[in-house]
Design an enzyme around this catalytic site. Structure first.
Site, mmCIF file in Angstrom:
data_model
loop_
_atom_site.group_PDB
_atom_site.id
_atom_site.type_symbol
_atom_site.label_atom_id
_atom_site.label_comp_id
_atom_site.label_asym_id
_atom_site.label_seq_id
_atom_site.Cartn_x
_atom_site.Cartn_y
_atom_site.Cartn_z
ATOM 1 N N HIS A 84 -89.422 -40.673 72.163
ATOM 2 C CA HIS A 84 -90.664 -39.939 72.443
ATOM 3 C C HIS A 84 -90.541 -39.146 73.734
ATOM 4 O O HIS A 84 -91.461 -38.447 74.147
ATOM 5 C CB HIS A 84 -91.869 -40.885 72.527
ATOM 6 C CG HIS A 84 -92.392 -41.254 71.184
ATOM 7 N ND1 HIS A 84 -93.591 -40.797 70.693
ATOM 8 C CD2 HIS A 84 -91.848 -41.998 70.198
ATOM 9 C CE1 HIS A 84 -93.765 -41.263 69.467
ATOM 10 N NE2 HIS A 84 -92.723 -41.995 69.145
ATOM 11 N N ASP B 86 -102.568 -42.889 66.085
ATOM 12 C CA ASP B 86 -101.674 -42.365 65.037
ATOM 13 C C ASP B 86 -102.437 -42.067 63.754
ATOM 14 O O ASP B 86 -102.065 -41.154 63.019
ATOM 15 C CB ASP B 86 -100.561 -43.372 64.726
ATOM 16 C CG ASP B 86 -99.350 -43.172 65.617
ATOM 17 O OD1 ASP B 86 -99.194 -42.069 66.167
ATOM 18 O OD2 ASP B 86 -98.570 -44.129 65.759
ATOM 19 N N HIS C 233 -96.726 -50.777 68.400
ATOM 20 C CA HIS C 233 -97.953 -50.508 69.158
ATOM 21 C C HIS C 233 -98.824 -51.753 69.288
ATOM 22 O O HIS C 233 -99.381 -52.035 70.352
ATOM 23 C CB HIS C 233 -98.738 -49.375 68.512
ATOM 24 C CG HIS C 233 -98.219 -48.026 68.900
ATOM 25 N ND1 HIS C 233 -98.333 -47.530 70.183
ATOM 26 C CD2 HIS C 233 -97.550 -47.077 68.193
ATOM 27 C CE1 HIS C 233 -97.774 -46.331 70.246
ATOM 28 N NE2 HIS C 233 -97.280 -46.035 69.063
ATOM 29 N N HIS D 170 -85.217 -41.458 64.632
ATOM 30 C CA HIS D 170 -86.513 -41.698 65.269
ATOM 31 C C HIS D 170 -87.241 -42.867 64.585
ATOM 32 O O HIS D 170 -87.748 -43.776 65.242
ATOM 33 C CB HIS D 170 -87.363 -40.421 65.226
ATOM 34 C CG HIS D 170 -88.602 -40.496 66.047
ATOM 35 N ND1 HIS D 170 -88.713 -39.934 67.300
ATOM 36 C CD2 HIS D 170 -89.793 -41.087 65.809
ATOM 37 C CE1 HIS D 170 -89.916 -40.168 67.785
ATOM 38 N NE2 HIS D 170 -90.600 -40.866 66.894
ATOM 39 N N ASP E 53 -88.743 -46.385 65.901
ATOM 40 C CA ASP E 53 -90.186 -46.659 65.813
ATOM 41 C C ASP E 53 -90.472 -47.906 64.990
ATOM 42 O O ASP E 53 -91.356 -48.692 65.331
ATOM 43 C CB ASP E 53 -90.887 -45.492 65.103
ATOM 44 C CG ASP E 53 -91.299 -44.389 66.061
ATOM 45 O OD1 ASP E 53 -91.289 -44.619 67.273
ATOM 46 O OD2 ASP E 53 -91.641 -43.295 65.571
ATOM 47 N N TRP F 181 -93.834 -45.465 67.980
ATOM 48 C CA TRP F 181 -93.562 -46.863 67.678
ATOM 49 C C TRP F 181 -94.423 -47.096 66.444
ATOM 50 O O TRP F 181 -95.614 -46.754 66.457
ATOM 51 C CB TRP F 181 -94.083 -47.796 68.741
ATOM 52 C CG TRP F 181 -93.372 -47.911 70.062
ATOM 53 C CD1 TRP F 181 -93.984 -47.758 71.271
ATOM 54 C CD2 TRP F 181 -92.013 -48.293 70.343
ATOM 55 N NE1 TRP F 181 -93.062 -48.022 72.266
ATOM 56 C CE2 TRP F 181 -91.852 -48.349 71.731
ATOM 57 C CE3 TRP F 181 -90.893 -48.597 69.544
ATOM 58 C CZ2 TRP F 181 -90.645 -48.682 72.347
ATOM 59 C CZ3 TRP F 181 -89.693 -48.923 70.169
ATOM 60 C CH2 TRP F 181 -89.574 -48.968 71.541
ATOM 61 N N HIS G 202 -98.402 -37.361 72.030
ATOM 62 C CA HIS G 202 -97.652 -38.584 71.745
ATOM 63 C C HIS G 202 -96.236 -38.580 72.325
ATOM 64 O O HIS G 202 -95.515 -39.564 72.180
ATOM 65 C CB HIS G 202 -97.563 -38.823 70.234
ATOM 66 C CG HIS G 202 -98.888 -39.122 69.594
ATOM 67 N ND1 HIS G 202 -99.235 -40.369 69.118
ATOM 68 C CD2 HIS G 202 -99.966 -38.330 69.362
ATOM 69 C CE1 HIS G 202 -100.457 -40.327 68.609
ATOM 70 N NE2 HIS G 202 -100.929 -39.102 68.744
ATOM 71 N N HIS H 221 -102.472 -46.556 73.234
ATOM 72 C CA HIS H 221 -101.396 -46.007 72.394
ATOM 73 C C HIS H 221 -100.328 -45.260 73.211
ATOM 74 O O HIS H 221 -99.132 -45.479 73.027
ATOM 75 C CB HIS H 221 -102.013 -45.072 71.356
ATOM 76 C CG HIS H 221 -101.020 -44.552 70.372
ATOM 77 N ND1 HIS H 221 -100.732 -45.205 69.193
ATOM 78 C CD2 HIS H 221 -100.233 -43.461 70.391
ATOM 79 C CE1 HIS H 221 -99.814 -44.523 68.532
ATOM 80 N NE2 HIS H 221 -99.485 -43.452 69.223
ATOM 81 N N ARG I 242 -104.365 -38.535 64.150
ATOM 82 C CA ARG I 242 -103.693 -37.283 64.507
ATOM 83 C C ARG I 242 -103.536 -36.336 63.321
ATOM 84 O O ARG I 242 -103.319 -35.143 63.504
ATOM 85 C CB ARG I 242 -102.352 -37.544 65.196
ATOM 86 C CG ARG I 242 -101.320 -38.202 64.321
ATOM 87 C CD ARG I 242 -100.131 -38.675 65.128
ATOM 88 N NE ARG I 242 -99.212 -37.587 65.437
ATOM 89 C CZ ARG I 242 -98.018 -37.750 66.003
ATOM 90 N NH1 ARG I 242 -97.624 -38.968 66.350
ATOM 91 N NH2 ARG I 242 -97.233 -36.732 66.240
ATOM 92 N N ASP J 198 -96.207 -45.373 73.498
ATOM 93 C CA ASP J 198 -95.287 -44.294 73.117
ATOM 94 C C ASP J 198 -94.314 -43.902 74.232
ATOM 95 O O ASP J 198 -93.151 -43.606 73.974
ATOM 96 C CB ASP J 198 -96.075 -43.036 72.725
ATOM 97 C CG ASP J 198 -96.517 -43.059 71.257
ATOM 98 O OD1 ASP J 198 -95.984 -43.870 70.482
ATOM 99 O OD2 ASP J 198 -97.392 -42.242 70.900
#
Ligand code: NAG
Ligand code: NAG
Ligand code: ZN
Length: 323
Positions: A146, A64, A25, A169, A173, A20, A79, A136, A67, A140
């Site tokens: 996801h 995010d 988020h 995707h 998101d 997202w 995630h 988070h 990562r 997700d």
């Protein structure tokens, strides 16, 4: 996952790009803030930093941002879960054994950080990280892509949003959320969350909210729901599960919990109904696709925000503290 493995070394962002986006988020976090019980609220406010306004809203995007750092590269598989099902053939499923890889997945991550956030032997920094990961990952897991391996969770499917090229995707998101917030909420995730909170408290989500935290699948017809929840979760509540998981710390074994698996199945089910149902060239951020998808996105964000609050309430206040 083939792609992200190939490129992981030098170009981590080209694999699984997103989650997202920030707005989604943040909305999950802001929604949760309105349902926290006293001890959970106190822990959240004292643990999160001033730069996050001591709020789960701004803090929800941290996972995010890290990562891509070498020190957090191990969290990339946390995630999502790569459900190896067949959404185009109309067969959706999530199987923990089949789909959760050796490097871990969102199910093991939620279990791990649930144990860690409650672990008073850890440092304040470690517990803050655990809180931000839970903040988070509970978001997700509500995003249908996801919980889908097909075409790298839709990352490899070209799409159009508002006339611009993107991928499927990213449209889920970010694209559709940004479109909705620009049109209806002045671009503000906080204003969007306030509207979702109102729907939970007195609006269209009011009658379903209790079901959201019962760990039985709300996508199942009512007639089947109790039988199903008996199989998944016989006589056990979110509280039983979380308490047991926290107690399991002594064994050092990370066992995924049933509730997040139920949530994953719920998200994944949308992959067989709406997510892949469009024609090449169709704009996903307007017309029928958008009209069908937006209520799903709002439902999933509201649900996960409410569940995040319930989760933290069980950990810190001993019960969901929600109706
Ligand atoms: C914190 O709150 C202030 C005042 O409402 C706002 O201007 C700022 O953008 C917020 N910061 C974050 C990270 O959300
Ligand atoms: C649990 O979290 C810690 C801290 O991020 C990490 O070092 C460890 O590998 C995680 N364990 C699992 C099984 O995910
Ligand atoms: Zn994410």
């Amino acid at each position: 996952m083939k792609i992200s493995i190939l490129l992981m070394g030098s170009l981590p962002f080209l694999g699984r790009v997103a989650a997202w986006g920030a707005l989604g988020h943040q909305a999950v976090g802001y929604t949760a803030m309105e349902f926290l019980a006293p001890k959970a609220l106190k822990f959240v406010q004292s643990t999160l930093s001033a730069s996050d306004n001591h709020s789960l809203g701004p803090a929800a995007t941290w996972a995010d941002t890290v990562r891509s750092e070498a020190a957090f590269a191990f969290t990339a598989p946390f995630h999502f879960i790569d459900a190896e099902d067949d959404p185009e053939g109309g067969s959706c499923s999530v199987d923990e054994t089949r789909d959760c890889g050796a490097a871990g997945c969102i199910l093991t991550a939620i279990a791990n950080y649930t144990i860690r956030v409650a672990d008073t032997s850890l440092s304040a920094t470690q517990r803050q990280e655990a809180l931000k990961f839970i903040d988070h990952f509970l978001g997700d897991i509500g995003q249908p892509l996801h919980v889908e391996a097909f075409e790298v969770g839709g990352n490899d499917i070209s799409a159009i949003c508002g006339g611009s090229k993107t991928n499927l995707h990213a449209a889920w998101d970010t694209g559709m959320i940004t479109t909705n917030l620009a049109a209806n909420f002045g671009g503000s995730s906080q204003a969007w969350a306030a509207s979702l909170v109102q729907e939970i408290q007195t609006g269209k989500f009011q009658s379903d909210a209790a079901d959201w935290i019962s760990c039985s699948s709300t996508t199942e017809p009512l007639s089947r729901r109790s039988a199903l929840s008996q199989i998944i979760n016989p006589g056990r509540s979110m509280k039983d599960e979380i308490m047991e998981t926290i107690a399991s710390r002594a064994t050092g074994k990370i066992t995924p919990l049933a509730c997040p698996l139920v949530w994953a199945k719920e998200s994944n089910a949308f992959d067989c109904t709406d997510v892949f149902d469009f024609k090449t060239g169709q704009d996903l951020c307007k017309g029928t696709y958008f009209t069908n998808a937006l209520p799903i996105i709002e439902l999933q964000i509201a649900k996960q925000g409410f569940r995040l609050a319930a989760w933290l309430n069980v950990i810190f206040d001993g019960a969901t503290n929600l109706p």
